[in-house]
Design a protein around this motif. Structure first.
Motif, mmCIF file in Angstrom:
data_model
loop_
_atom_site.group_PDB
_atom_site.id
_atom_site.type_symbol
_atom_site.label_atom_id
_atom_site.label_comp_id
_atom_site.label_asym_id
_atom_site.label_seq_id
_atom_site.Cartn_x
_atom_site.Cartn_y
_atom_site.Cartn_z
ATOM 1 N N ALA A 134 0.850 -1.184 0.000
ATOM 2 C CA ALA A 134 0.000 0.000 0.000
ATOM 3 C C ALA A 134 0.889 1.238 0.000
ATOM 4 N N GLU A 135 0.421 2.291 0.621
ATOM 5 C CA GLU A 135 1.083 3.597 0.578
ATOM 6 C C GLU A 135 2.595 3.482 0.741
ATOM 7 N N ASN A 136 3.316 4.190 -0.113
ATOM 8 C CA ASN A 136 4.777 4.260 -0.092
ATOM 9 C C ASN A 136 5.466 3.005 -0.610
ATOM 10 N N ILE A 137 4.742 2.074 -1.223
ATOM 11 C CA ILE A 137 5.413 0.918 -1.808
ATOM 12 C C ILE A 137 5.794 1.246 -3.249
ATOM 13 N N LYS A 138 7.083 1.170 -3.522
ATOM 14 C CA LYS A 138 7.590 1.445 -4.864
ATOM 15 C C LYS A 138 7.570 0.162 -5.681
ATOM 16 N N PHE A 139 7.715 0.304 -6.992
ATOM 17 C CA PHE A 139 7.541 -0.832 -7.881
ATOM 18 C C PHE A 139 8.576 -1.935 -7.660
ATOM 19 N N GLN A 140 9.794 -1.575 -7.275
ATOM 20 C CA GLN A 140 10.806 -2.600 -7.034
ATOM 21 C C GLN A 140 10.399 -3.526 -5.896
ATOM 22 N N GLU A 141 10.011 -2.950 -4.771
ATOM 23 C CA GLU A 141 9.568 -3.754 -3.631
ATOM 24 C C GLU A 141 8.282 -4.501 -3.952
ATOM 25 N N ALA A 142 7.380 -3.831 -4.684
ATOM 26 C CA ALA A 142 6.114 -4.458 -5.050
ATOM 27 C C ALA A 142 6.349 -5.710 -5.899
ATOM 28 N N LEU A 143 7.282 -5.632 -6.842
ATOM 29 C CA LEU A 143 7.579 -6.773 -7.716
ATOM 30 C C LEU A 143 8.096 -7.956 -6.903
ATOM 31 N N ASN A 144 8.997 -7.679 -5.964
ATOM 32 C CA ASN A 144 9.561 -8.764 -5.168
ATOM 33 C C ASN A 144 8.504 -9.415 -4.274
ATOM 34 N N ARG A 145 7.651 -8.600 -3.655
ATOM 35 C CA ARG A 145 6.576 -9.157 -2.833
ATOM 36 C C ARG A 145 5.602 -9.958 -3.693
ATOM 37 N N TYR A 146 5.286 -9.413 -4.840
ATOM 38 C CA TYR A 146 4.328 -10.041 -5.755
ATOM 39 C C TYR A 146 4.811 -11.433 -6.177
ATOM 40 N N LYS A 147 6.061 -11.525 -6.599
ATOM 41 C CA LYS A 147 6.612 -12.797 -7.048
ATOM 42 C C LYS A 147 6.669 -13.806 -5.906
ATOM 43 N N HIS A 148 6.923 -13.320 -4.694
ATOM 44 C CA HIS A 148 6.975 -14.233 -3.546
ATOM 45 C C HIS A 148 5.576 -14.763 -3.210
ATOM 46 N N ILE A 149 4.579 -13.875 -3.216
ATOM 47 C CA ILE A 149 3.210 -14.288 -2.891
ATOM 48 C C ILE A 149 2.648 -15.220 -3.956
ATOM 49 N N LEU A 150 2.845 -14.870 -5.211
ATOM 50 C CA LEU A 150 2.203 -15.604 -6.297
ATOM 51 C C LEU A 150 2.960 -16.876 -6.676
ATOM 52 N N TYR A 151 4.304 -16.795 -6.668
ATOM 53 C CA TYR A 151 5.085 -17.913 -7.178
ATOM 54 C C TYR A 151 6.057 -18.508 -6.145
ATOM 55 N N GLY A 152 6.161 -17.891 -4.975
ATOM 56 C CA GLY A 152 7.096 -18.375 -3.967
ATOM 57 C C GLY A 152 8.545 -18.087 -4.301
ATOM 58 N N VAL A 153 8.782 -17.118 -5.190
ATOM 59 C CA VAL A 153 10.138 -16.773 -5.633
ATOM 60 C C VAL A 153 10.734 -15.715 -4.708
ATOM 61 N N SER A 154 11.960 -15.970 -4.224
ATOM 62 C CA SER A 154 12.602 -15.045 -3.282
ATOM 63 C C SER A 154 13.662 -14.163 -3.950
ATOM 64 N N GLU A 155 14.163 -14.580 -5.118
ATOM 65 C CA GLU A 155 15.208 -13.797 -5.775
ATOM 66 C C GLU A 155 14.661 -12.453 -6.259
ATOM 67 N N GLU A 156 15.446 -11.403 -6.067
ATOM 68 C CA GLU A 156 15.018 -10.076 -6.485
ATOM 69 C C GLU A 156 15.184 -9.913 -8.000
ATOM 70 N N GLU A 157 14.298 -9.123 -8.570
ATOM 71 C CA GLU A 157 14.370 -8.807 -10.004
ATOM 72 C C GLU A 157 14.388 -7.290 -10.154
ATOM 73 N N TYR A 158 15.302 -6.803 -10.970
ATOM 74 C CA TYR A 158 15.477 -5.363 -11.126
ATOM 75 C C TYR A 158 14.393 -4.780 -12.035
ATOM 76 N N VAL A 159 13.757 -3.697 -11.580
ATOM 77 C CA VAL A 159 12.748 -2.998 -12.376
ATOM 78 C C VAL A 159 13.437 -1.946 -13.228
ATOM 79 N N ASN A 160 13.317 -2.060 -14.530
ATOM 80 C CA ASN A 160 13.969 -1.136 -15.457
ATOM 81 C C ASN A 160 12.919 -0.260 -16.130
ATOM 82 N N HIS A 161 12.607 0.866 -15.496
ATOM 83 C CA HIS A 161 11.618 1.795 -16.040
ATOM 84 C C HIS A 161 11.850 3.169 -15.411
#
Length: 236
Positions: free
Chosen positions: A53-80
């Motif tokens: 929610a508030e103050n979550i940037k896309f980099q952190e959001a991507l990592n949380r999203y991948k962990h919740i949906l796919y159980g993936v812990s490795e970070e992925e760099y957001v290029n935008h």
């Protein structure tokens, strides 16, 4: 217990009505609307789980999203170029009908500061959509994305992007949609859903407790689905 839950949800909807429509309260976006929405995101559907929610940037959001949906812990760099922008609410879940991953990004506007949604706000939610649509980690073709901008009212210029005033839809593609809605639309939709459930639950409760014929009571009780399976053959 279920009736109490429904009544509590209807009370929450009424609280959001007060915050949005009683301008004497001078409710703010972050301190009031944001706090309620992030704790009561069931307003948008039962299938979702909280990502950020508030103050979550896309980099952190991507990592949380991948962990919740796919159980993936490795970070992925957001290029935008807009990767440091912050979303008000990001939730994910699965569609009931086919189990397809379904995601919702919400941008809310408080009537105290934004009496009407303008093009700058529509551009804001469109930018969020652009970041996600152009990031491989978010952009799995099997997932579906919904982007929702909510405000008290919508000005004439921004409203030209709405294709269907009844639904508020602005963009409708194979695996993503963008909506612009008023708070009245969002709250009316949620309230109608829970009022229907409350009425059905109350009717069912009344039906269950009003039987005064002993034969009916015994027949219902000895043959309903609550009977333990291992007693059916032995006690028949």
């Amino acid at each position: 217990a279920t009736l109490q839950l429904i009544e509590d949800r209807l009370q929450t909807i009424q609280a959001l009505r007060s915050i949005n429509f009683d301008h004497t309260l001078k409710a703010s976006e972050v301190k009031h609307l944001q706090k309620i929405i992030e704790r009561h995101y069931w307003i948008f559907g039962e299938e979702y789980r909280f990502v950020g929610a508030e103050n979550i940037k896309f980099q952190e959001a991507l990592n949380r999203y991948k962990h919740i949906l796919y159980g993936v812990s490795e970070e992925e760099y957001v290029n935008h170029p807009d990767k440091y922008k912050e979303m008000d609410l990001f939730i994910t879940g699965q569609e009931y009908r086919n189990g397809r991953p379904s995601n919702l990004v919400v941008e809310i506007k408080s009537p105290t500061n934004v009496p009407k949604i303008k093009m700058e706000h529509f551009t804001q939610i469109s930018t969020y959509m652009s970041v996600i649509r152009n990031q491989d980690g978010f952009n799995d073709p099997t997932t579906f994305w919904t982007f929702l901008l909510i405000g008290l009212d919508i000005d004439d210029i921004a409203s030209q992007h709405i294709q269907n005033p009844l639904t508020g839809i602005c963009t409708d593609k194979d695996n993503y949609r963008l909506y612009m809605k008023t708070w009245a639309q969002v709250l009316n939709e949620a309230e109608a859903r829970f009022n229907y459930l409350k009425e059905k639950m109350q009717n069912e409760r009344d039906r269950l407790v009003c039987a005064d014929n002993l034969d009916v009571i015994m027949n219902q009780t000895l043959s309903n689905t609550a009977v333990m399976e291992d007693t059916k053959r032995q006690l028949s």
